[in-house]
Scaffold this active site. Structure first.
Site, PDB file in Angstrom:
ATOM      1  NE  ARG A   4      34.033  23.034  49.084  1.00 21.66           N
ATOM      2  CZ  ARG A   4      35.244  23.565  48.848  1.00 21.66           C
ATOM      3  NH1 ARG A   4      35.838  23.384  47.691  1.00 21.66           N
ATOM      4  NH2 ARG A   4      35.831  24.268  49.756  1.00 21.66           N
ATOM      5  NE  ARG A  57      45.559  29.569  49.819  1.00 20.89           N
ATOM      6  CZ  ARG A  57      44.505  28.770  49.786  1.00 20.89           C
ATOM      7  NH1 ARG A  57      44.571  27.610  49.160  1.00 20.89           N
ATOM      8  NH2 ARG A  57      43.404  29.109  50.404  1.00 20.89           N
ATOM      9  CE  LYS A 109      40.384  20.898  48.353  1.00 22.57           C
ATOM     10  NZ  LYS A 109      40.737  21.565  49.627  1.00 22.57           N
ATOM     11  NE  ARG A 135      41.654  30.986  47.861  1.00 25.69           N
ATOM     12  CZ  ARG A 135      41.311  29.702  47.889  1.00 25.69           C
ATOM     13  NH1 ARG A 135      41.979  28.826  47.170  1.00 25.69           N
ATOM     14  NH2 ARG A 135      40.293  29.291  48.621  1.00 25.69           N
ATOM     15  NE  ARG A 165      38.143  28.766  52.701  1.00 28.53           N
ATOM     16  CZ  ARG A 165      39.412  28.927  52.312  1.00 28.53           C
ATOM     17  NH1 ARG A 165      40.096  29.978  52.764  1.00 28.53           N
ATOM     18  NH2 ARG A 165      39.966  28.096  51.487  1.00 28.53           N
TER      19      ARG A 165
HETATM   20  P1  AP5 Z   1      46.553  24.509  48.628  1.00 23.15           P
HETATM   21  O1  AP5 Z   1      47.153  23.482  47.723  1.00 23.15           O
HETATM   22  O2  AP5 Z   1      46.171  25.825  48.070  1.00 23.15           O
HETATM   23  O3  AP5 Z   1      45.332  23.866  49.427  1.00 23.15           O
HETATM   24  P2  AP5 Z   1      43.865  23.525  48.923  1.00 23.15           P
HETATM   25  O4  AP5 Z   1      43.521  22.192  49.553  1.00 23.15           O
HETATM   26  O5  AP5 Z   1      43.753  23.651  47.451  1.00 23.15           O
HETATM   27  O6  AP5 Z   1      43.088  24.665  49.708  1.00 23.15           O
HETATM   28  P3  AP5 Z   1      41.921  25.663  49.225  1.00 23.15           P
HETATM   29  O7  AP5 Z   1      41.859  26.750  50.256  1.00 23.15           O
HETATM   30  O8  AP5 Z   1      42.085  26.042  47.819  1.00 23.15           O
HETATM   31  O9  AP5 Z   1      40.719  24.723  49.418  1.00 23.15           O
HETATM   32  P4  AP5 Z   1      39.229  25.122  49.499  1.00 23.15           P
HETATM   33  O10 AP5 Z   1      38.653  23.785  49.291  1.00 23.15           O
HETATM   34  O11 AP5 Z   1      38.809  25.818  50.719  1.00 23.15           O
HETATM   35  O12 AP5 Z   1      39.100  26.265  48.414  1.00 23.15           O
HETATM   36  P5  AP5 Z   1      38.407  26.273  47.005  1.00 23.15           P
HETATM   37  O13 AP5 Z   1      39.188  27.151  46.130  1.00 23.15           O
HETATM   38  O14 AP5 Z   1      38.113  24.879  46.594  1.00 23.15           O
HETATM   39  O15 AP5 Z   1      47.579  24.691  49.860  1.00 23.15           O
HETATM   40  C1  AP5 Z   1      47.361  25.650  50.883  1.00 23.15           C
HETATM   41  C2  AP5 Z   1      48.699  26.274  51.296  1.00 23.15           C
HETATM   42  O16 AP5 Z   1      49.530  25.264  51.901  1.00 23.15           O
HETATM   43  C3  AP5 Z   1      49.527  26.804  50.113  1.00 23.15           C
HETATM   44  O17 AP5 Z   1      50.213  27.959  50.528  1.00 23.15           O
HETATM   45  C4  AP5 Z   1      50.502  25.659  49.795  1.00 23.15           C
HETATM   46  O18 AP5 Z   1      51.707  26.130  49.203  1.00 23.15           O
HETATM   47  C5  AP5 Z   1      50.735  25.071  51.164  1.00 23.15           C
HETATM   48  N1  AP5 Z   1      50.965  23.624  51.127  1.00 23.15           N
HETATM   49  C6  AP5 Z   1      50.342  22.708  50.333  1.00 23.15           C
HETATM   50  N2  AP5 Z   1      50.801  21.465  50.597  1.00 23.15           N
HETATM   51  C7  AP5 Z   1      51.735  21.611  51.601  1.00 23.15           C
HETATM   52  C8  AP5 Z   1      52.564  20.674  52.323  1.00 23.15           C
HETATM   53  N3  AP5 Z   1      52.514  19.349  52.061  1.00 23.15           N
HETATM   54  N4  AP5 Z   1      53.388  21.165  53.280  1.00 23.15           N
HETATM   55  C9  AP5 Z   1      53.420  22.512  53.551  1.00 23.15           C
HETATM   56  N5  AP5 Z   1      52.680  23.441  52.893  1.00 23.15           N
HETATM   57  C10 AP5 Z   1      51.832  22.990  51.934  1.00 23.15           C
HETATM   58  O19 AP5 Z   1      37.018  26.953  47.366  1.00 23.15           O
HETATM   59  C11 AP5 Z   1      36.916  28.299  47.745  1.00 23.15           C
HETATM   60  C12 AP5 Z   1      35.464  28.655  48.003  1.00 23.15           C
HETATM   61  O20 AP5 Z   1      34.709  28.479  46.786  1.00 23.15           O
HETATM   62  C13 AP5 Z   1      34.730  27.793  49.040  1.00 23.15           C
HETATM   63  O21 AP5 Z   1      34.922  28.279  50.338  1.00 23.15           O
HETATM   64  C14 AP5 Z   1      33.271  27.921  48.563  1.00 23.15           C
HETATM   65  O22 AP5 Z   1      32.704  29.130  48.963  1.00 23.15           O
HETATM   66  C15 AP5 Z   1      33.408  27.945  47.050  1.00 23.15           C
HETATM   67  N6  AP5 Z   1      33.331  26.595  46.462  1.00 23.15           N
HETATM   68  C16 AP5 Z   1      34.331  25.947  45.779  1.00 23.15           C
HETATM   69  N7  AP5 Z   1      33.921  24.718  45.412  1.00 23.15           N
HETATM   70  C17 AP5 Z   1      32.652  24.583  45.874  1.00 23.15           C
HETATM   71  C18 AP5 Z   1      31.716  23.512  45.837  1.00 23.15           C
HETATM   72  N8  AP5 Z   1      32.008  22.341  45.247  1.00 23.15           N
HETATM   73  N9  AP5 Z   1      30.509  23.708  46.421  1.00 23.15           N
HETATM   74  C19 AP5 Z   1      30.188  24.873  47.020  1.00 23.15           C
HETATM   75  N10 AP5 Z   1      31.037  25.933  47.102  1.00 23.15           N
HETATM   76  C20 AP5 Z   1      32.264  25.777  46.529  1.00 23.15           C
HETATM   77 ZN    ZN Z   2      42.654  24.950  46.183  1.00 20.12          ZN
END
Ligand code: AP5
Ligand code: ZN
Length: 214
Positions: free
Chosen positions: A88, A123, A13, A156, A167
């Site tokens: 989410r 990552r 994402k 991270r 997660r």
């Molecule tokens: P990346 O693009 O970073 O993936 P992402 O989908 O953004 O993953 P996140 O871990 O950021 O998602 P998340 O939803 O768990 O975390 P968030 O920050 O929202 O890609 C991942 C890796 O793969 C990278 O190294 C990238 O280079 C590689 N990659 C990407 N595309 C690729 C491809 N096509 N091929 C190969 N490699 C690839 O949330 C973190 C925490 O915050 C949550 O756990 C929760 O505690 C809290 N939180 C956030 N939002 C909420 C909410 N709405 N409600 C409640 N708690 C929340």
């Molecule tokens: Zn992300």
């Protein structure tokens, strides 16, 4: 244009948000980045969120909904926005609907859990901007440094394998129901719903997105 990126942690994402932001000129609203900024600033929200995030759990709906509503009300969101990591849970999706916040496109990234565990181990992120890299699949121009600022990249805090697995479990339990929620909304003509193969290379996934948004 108002877009929701839906997918498991590590589905890509944040990576594709960067592409969409640059191509379509709409701001990215990443709740994860907002929470990490609060942690870095040491605010009361940050202190509370850190414990929850490090455990791989979700921050409360009430806090998140408040944050997002406030952000969407800002001036740069008038022509659209890109939601990354929100909604989410079903209550978060309902809160958006109740607030009259409509979306045009919901894009689901389909990636198997085992691929995700492997991705997360490589990552690296730039904390200041939220830019995301992977040591093999999307490496920075200079090892360990952000392409734009040259600052250090970091791992991270929630990318340890046990936390990633937690997660993923939370995703299947609490976020996956949104697939049906927005698919049903698409049948009623409320939004478009697109499912992408997120296991393809970064540039190929970007091409698919450009195709479906054009
Ligand atoms: P990346 O693009 O970073 O993936 P992402 O989908 O953004 O993953 P996140 O871990 O950021 O998602 P998340 O939803 O768990 O975390 P968030 O920050 O929202 O890609 C991942 C890796 O793969 C990278 O190294 C990238 O280079 C590689 N990659 C990407 N595309 C690729 C491809 N096509 N091929 C190969 N490699 C690839 O949330 C973190 C925490 O915050 C949550 O756990 C929760 O505690 C809290 N939180 C956030 N939002 C909420 C909410 N709405 N409600 C409640 N708690 C929340
Ligand atoms: Zn992300």
């Amino acid at each position: 244009m108002r877009i929701i990126l839906l997918g498991a942690p590590g589905a890509g994402k944040g990576t594709q948000a960067q592409f969409i932001m640059e191509k379509y000129g709409i701001p990215q609203i990443s709740t994860g980045d907002m929470l990490r900024a609060a942690i870095k600033a040491g605010t009361p929200l940050g202190l509370e969120a850190k414990k929850v995030m490090d455990a791989g759990q979700l921050v409360s709906d009430e806090i998140i909904i408040g944050l997002v509503k406030e952000r969407i009300a800002q001036e740069d969101c008038v022509n659209g926005f890109l939601l990354d990591g929100f909604p989410r849970t079903l209550p978060q999706a309902d809160a958006m609907k109740d607030a009259g916040i409509k979306v045009d496109h919901v894009i689901e990234f389909d990636v198997a859990d085992e691929v995700i565990v492997e991705r997360m181990s490589g990552r690296r992120v730039h904390p200041g901007s939220g830019r995301v890299y992977h040591v093999v699949y999307n490496p920075p121009k200079v090892e360990g440094k952000d392409d734009v600022t040259g600052e250090e990249l970091v791992i991270r805090a929630d990318d340890e394998e046990a936390t990633v697995r937690k997660r993923l479990a939370v995703y299947h339990e609490q976020t996956k129901p949104l697939v049906d929620y927005y698919s049903a909304a698409a049948e009623q003509g409320l939004n478009q719903y697109h499912k992408l193969d997120g296991t393809r290379a970064v540039a190929e996934v970007s091409d698919q997105i450009a195709g479906l948004l054009s």
